[in-house]
Design a protein around this motif. Structure first.
Motif, PDB file in Angstrom:
ATOM      1  N   LYS A 154      15.127  22.872  -6.712  1.00  0.00           N
ATOM      2  CA  LYS A 154      15.873  21.884  -5.933  1.00  0.00           C
ATOM      3  C   LYS A 154      14.950  21.143  -4.975  1.00  0.00           C
ATOM      4  CE  LYS A 154      20.116  21.103  -3.369  1.00  0.00           C
ATOM      5  NZ  LYS A 154      21.341  21.674  -2.770  1.00  0.00           N
ATOM      6  N   TYR A 155      14.003  21.847  -4.409  1.00  0.00           N
ATOM      7  CA  TYR A 155      13.007  21.232  -3.518  1.00  0.00           C
ATOM      8  C   TYR A 155      12.285  20.093  -4.228  1.00  0.00           C
ATOM      9  CZ  TYR A 155       8.375  20.949  -1.232  1.00  0.00           C
ATOM     10  OH  TYR A 155       7.202  20.515  -0.647  1.00  0.00           O
ATOM     11  N   ARG A 156      11.870  20.318  -5.475  1.00  0.00           N
ATOM     12  CA  ARG A 156      11.146  19.292  -6.225  1.00  0.00           C
ATOM     13  C   ARG A 156      12.040  18.091  -6.517  1.00  0.00           C
ATOM     14  NH1 ARG A 156       9.707  23.747  -9.440  1.00  0.00           N
ATOM     15  NH2 ARG A 156      10.450  22.771 -11.364  1.00  0.00           N
ATOM     16  N   LYS A 157      13.278  18.354  -6.908  1.00  0.00           N
ATOM     17  CA  LYS A 157      14.193  17.247  -7.207  1.00  0.00           C
ATOM     18  C   LYS A 157      14.497  16.427  -5.954  1.00  0.00           C
ATOM     19  CE  LYS A 157      16.344  19.265 -11.300  1.00  0.00           C
ATOM     20  NZ  LYS A 157      15.751  18.252 -12.198  1.00  0.00           N
ATOM     21  N   LEU A 158      14.661  17.100  -4.833  1.00  0.00           N
ATOM     22  CA  LEU A 158      14.933  16.388  -3.584  1.00  0.00           C
ATOM     23  C   LEU A 158      13.744  15.537  -3.153  1.00  0.00           C
ATOM     24  CD1 LEU A 158      16.815  19.107  -1.489  1.00  0.00           C
ATOM     25  CD2 LEU A 158      17.786  17.028  -2.480  1.00  0.00           C
ATOM     26  N   MET A 159      12.544  16.062  -3.335  1.00  0.00           N
ATOM     27  CA  MET A 159      11.355  15.292  -2.965  1.00  0.00           C
ATOM     28  C   MET A 159      11.208  14.071  -3.865  1.00  0.00           C
ATOM     29  SD  MET A 159       9.947  16.502  -0.280  1.00  0.00           S
ATOM     30  CE  MET A 159       8.427  15.547  -0.371  1.00  0.00           C
ATOM     31  N   PHE A 160      11.430  14.239  -5.167  1.00  0.00           N
ATOM     32  CA  PHE A 160      11.389  13.093  -6.082  1.00  0.00           C
ATOM     33  C   PHE A 160      12.438  12.057  -5.681  1.00  0.00           C
ATOM     34  CE2 PHE A 160       9.482  15.702  -9.774  1.00  0.00           C
ATOM     35  CZ  PHE A 160       8.224  15.171  -9.551  1.00  0.00           C
ATOM     36  N   MET A 161      13.642  12.534  -5.372  1.00  0.00           N
ATOM     37  CA  MET A 161      14.728  11.636  -4.966  1.00  0.00           C
ATOM     38  C   MET A 161      14.342  10.832  -3.732  1.00  0.00           C
ATOM     39  SD  MET A 161      18.395  12.645  -3.284  1.00  0.00           S
ATOM     40  CE  MET A 161      17.564  12.801  -1.682  1.00  0.00           C
ATOM     41  N   HIS A 162      13.840  11.532  -2.732  1.00  0.00           N
ATOM     42  CA  HIS A 162      13.523  10.891  -1.456  1.00  0.00           C
ATOM     43  C   HIS A 162      12.390   9.877  -1.600  1.00  0.00           C
ATOM     44  CE1 HIS A 162      13.445  10.389   2.828  1.00  0.00           C
ATOM     45  NE2 HIS A 162      12.202  10.818   2.927  1.00  0.00           N
ATOM     46  N   ILE A 163      11.390  10.207  -2.393  1.00  0.00           N
ATOM     47  CA  ILE A 163      10.261   9.290  -2.575  1.00  0.00           C
ATOM     48  C   ILE A 163      10.707   8.042  -3.331  1.00  0.00           C
ATOM     49  CG2 ILE A 163       8.031   9.004  -3.743  1.00  0.00           C
ATOM     50  CD1 ILE A 163       7.405  11.895  -2.957  1.00  0.00           C
ATOM     51  N   ASN A 164      11.590   8.196  -4.312  1.00  0.00           N
ATOM     52  CA  ASN A 164      12.129   7.019  -4.998  1.00  0.00           C
ATOM     53  C   ASN A 164      12.878   6.116  -4.020  1.00  0.00           C
ATOM     54  OD1 ASN A 164      11.968   6.714  -8.145  1.00  0.00           O
ATOM     55  ND2 ASN A 164      12.043   8.915  -7.770  1.00  0.00           N
ATOM     56  N   ILE A 165      13.610   6.717  -3.100  1.00  0.00           N
ATOM     57  CA  ILE A 165      14.323   5.925  -2.095  1.00  0.00           C
ATOM     58  C   ILE A 165      13.336   5.215  -1.169  1.00  0.00           C
ATOM     59  CG2 ILE A 165      15.789   6.095  -0.039  1.00  0.00           C
ATOM     60  CD1 ILE A 165      17.417   8.199  -1.485  1.00  0.00           C
ATOM     61  N   MET A 166      12.265   5.889  -0.811  1.00  0.00           N
ATOM     62  CA  MET A 166      11.256   5.268   0.047  1.00  0.00           C
ATOM     63  C   MET A 166      10.611   4.065  -0.638  1.00  0.00           C
ATOM     64  SD  MET A 166       9.554   8.787   1.501  1.00  0.00           S
ATOM     65  CE  MET A 166       8.341   8.052   2.596  1.00  0.00           C
ATOM     66  N   ILE A 167      10.323   4.195  -1.929  1.00  0.00           N
ATOM     67  CA  ILE A 167       9.761   3.065  -2.683  1.00  0.00           C
ATOM     68  C   ILE A 167      10.762   1.917  -2.710  1.00  0.00           C
ATOM     69  CG2 ILE A 167       8.990   2.285  -4.956  1.00  0.00           C
ATOM     70  CD1 ILE A 167       7.917   5.126  -5.428  1.00  0.00           C
TER      71      ILE A 167
ATOM     72  N   LYS B 250       0.834  -1.201   0.000  1.00  0.00           N
ATOM     73  CA  LYS B 250       0.000   0.000   0.000  1.00  0.00           C
ATOM     74  C   LYS B 250       0.870   1.254   0.000  1.00  0.00           C
ATOM     75  CE  LYS B 250      -4.260  -1.692   2.169  1.00  0.00           C
ATOM     76  NZ  LYS B 250      -5.140  -1.601   3.371  1.00  0.00           N
ATOM     77  N   ASN B 251       1.934   1.220   0.795  1.00  0.00           N
ATOM     78  CA  ASN B 251       2.853   2.358   0.826  1.00  0.00           C
ATOM     79  C   ASN B 251       3.490   2.585  -0.540  1.00  0.00           C
ATOM     80  OD1 ASN B 251       2.597   3.279   3.468  1.00  0.00           O
ATOM     81  ND2 ASN B 251       4.118   1.859   4.267  1.00  0.00           N
ATOM     82  N   ILE B 252       3.879   1.499  -1.199  1.00  0.00           N
ATOM     83  CA  ILE B 252       4.499   1.619  -2.521  1.00  0.00           C
ATOM     84  C   ILE B 252       3.535   2.266  -3.508  1.00  0.00           C
ATOM     85  CG2 ILE B 252       5.294   0.290  -4.521  1.00  0.00           C
ATOM     86  CD1 ILE B 252       6.590  -1.664  -2.535  1.00  0.00           C
ATOM     87  N   GLU B 253       2.297   1.796  -3.530  1.00  0.00           N
ATOM     88  CA  GLU B 253       1.319   2.343  -4.471  1.00  0.00           C
ATOM     89  C   GLU B 253       1.026   3.809  -4.177  1.00  0.00           C
ATOM     90  OE1 GLU B 253       0.276   0.909  -7.252  1.00  0.00           O
ATOM     91  OE2 GLU B 253       1.705  -0.648  -6.655  1.00  0.00           O
ATOM     92  N   MET B 254       0.956   4.160  -2.891  1.00  0.00           N
ATOM     93  CA  MET B 254       0.697   5.550  -2.526  1.00  0.00           C
ATOM     94  C   MET B 254       1.852   6.454  -2.950  1.00  0.00           C
ATOM     95  SD  MET B 254      -0.242   7.088   1.212  1.00  0.00           S
ATOM     96  CE  MET B 254       1.312   6.486   1.896  1.00  0.00           C
ATOM     97  N   LEU B 255       3.082   5.964  -2.760  1.00  0.00           N
ATOM     98  CA  LEU B 255       4.248   6.754  -3.131  1.00  0.00           C
ATOM     99  C   LEU B 255       4.386   6.871  -4.650  1.00  0.00           C
ATOM    100  CD1 LEU B 255       6.739   5.366  -0.471  1.00  0.00           C
ATOM    101  CD2 LEU B 255       5.764   7.672  -0.544  1.00  0.00           C
ATOM    102  N   LYS B 256       4.005   5.825  -5.378  1.00  0.00           N
ATOM    103  CA  LYS B 256       4.010   5.913  -6.839  1.00  0.00           C
ATOM    104  C   LYS B 256       2.987   6.944  -7.310  1.00  0.00           C
ATOM    105  CE  LYS B 256       5.606   1.225  -7.989  1.00  0.00           C
ATOM    106  NZ  LYS B 256       5.224  -0.064  -8.621  1.00  0.00           N
ATOM    107  N   THR B 257       1.850   6.996  -6.629  1.00  0.00           N
ATOM    108  CA  THR B 257       0.847   8.013  -6.953  1.00  0.00           C
ATOM    109  C   THR B 257       1.413   9.405  -6.700  1.00  0.00           C
ATOM    110  OG1 THR B 257      -0.956   6.499  -6.369  1.00  0.00           O
ATOM    111  CG2 THR B 257      -1.483   8.841  -6.453  1.00  0.00           C
ATOM    112  N   ALA B 258       2.178   9.537  -5.624  1.00  0.00           N
ATOM    113  CA  ALA B 258       2.800  10.828  -5.306  1.00  0.00           C
ATOM    114  C   ALA B 258       3.721  11.275  -6.437  1.00  0.00           C
ATOM    115  CB  ALA B 258       3.581  10.724  -3.997  1.00  0.00           C
ATOM    116  N   LEU B 259       4.495  10.339  -6.996  1.00  0.00           N
ATOM    117  CA  LEU B 259       5.427  10.685  -8.066  1.00  0.00           C
ATOM    118  C   LEU B 259       4.716  11.220  -9.305  1.00  0.00           C
ATOM    119  CD1 LEU B 259       8.057   7.783  -7.995  1.00  0.00           C
ATOM    120  CD2 LEU B 259       8.364  10.144  -7.225  1.00  0.00           C
ATOM    121  N   ASN B 260       3.465  10.854  -9.474  1.00  0.00           N
ATOM    122  CA  ASN B 260       2.707  11.293 -10.643  1.00  0.00           C
ATOM    123  C   ASN B 260       1.728  12.413 -10.310  1.00  0.00           C
ATOM    124  OD1 ASN B 260       3.471   9.380 -12.963  1.00  0.00           O
ATOM    125  ND2 ASN B 260       3.099   7.969 -11.269  1.00  0.00           N
TER     126      ASN B 260
END
Length: 217
Positions: A95-108, A64-74
């Protein structure tokens, strides 16, 4: 299997700092006092804030966390005035946007590794011969989860390098530290994942010998 849409999210080139007001989405003029803005996620940050890891979690929670985070990326980002930290310049917002994308990819990636570890077996003992086939099937799933994690790490590393080219420091202190550890090589999940996959291969080789030695019924 993951799709390219899940992995490579679109970073909209927002014009919030432009004088051309026509580029500002109409939705940004909707009053945020409406209750559904507090109960229904709309933006990337909303999904990110919904992420939670319980002390005792199961595979269903991880997926569920993975699917939610994938939704966040889109999903779109909030208006800069509604960001998770104070944003004052366009470069800071980029930079804020790139860091958030980076961090969410790591969380997934981490969640895939957690699922994989649930199917992995630390050691193969002589008495595991009885269950060799079942253990081998479980290791197949573990390997698949480890492999699923790789593209998200590669994307996180790419974003860390891009964010590092913007020579300012945002107030996302923990994520900035994570970025620094990635670009200096102190944090390298590719090595960790490869070690896990190599371990699975060695254990499966041992199990194949068990299976080959077991009389067919």
């Amino acid at each position: 299997m993951f799709s390219s849409a899940d992995l490579y999210s679109e970073d909209y080139q927002y014009q919030y700092f432009s004088e051309k007001n026509e580029y500002v989405p109409f939705s940004d003029y909707i009053p945020k006092v409406r209750m559904h803005y507090y109960t229904v996620p709309h933006y990337l940050e909303d999904y990110y804030l919904l992420f939670g890891m319980k002390l005792y979690y199961n595979e269903n929670s991880l997926r569920k966390n993975i699917e939610m985070l994938k939704t966040a990326l889109n999903s779109r980002f909030r208006h800069p005035s509604q960001a998770l930290v104070k944003i004052e310049t366009e470069d800071e917002y980029l930079k804020y946007r790139k860091l958030m994308f980076m961090h969410i990819n790591i969380m997934i990636m981490r969640n895939y590794l957690k699922i994989g570890s649930r199917y992995d077996k630390r050691n193969i003992k002589f008495y595991d011969e009885t269950f060799a086939k079942d253990i081998n099937d479980s290791l197949d799933i573990a390997r698949k989860m480890y492999e699923e994690a790789i593209p998200y790490w590669d994307e996180a590393k790419r974003l860390a390098e891009e964010a590092s080219r913007i020579k300012i420091t945002t107030k996302l202190s923990n994520i900035e530290s994570e970025r620094y550890r990635i670009i200096t090589g102190d944090l390298d999940f590719r090595k960790i994942i490869n070690t896990h996959i190599s371990g699975v291969d060695k254990k499966q080789e041992k199990l194949k010998n068990f299976i080959a030695a077991t009389p067919q019924q």
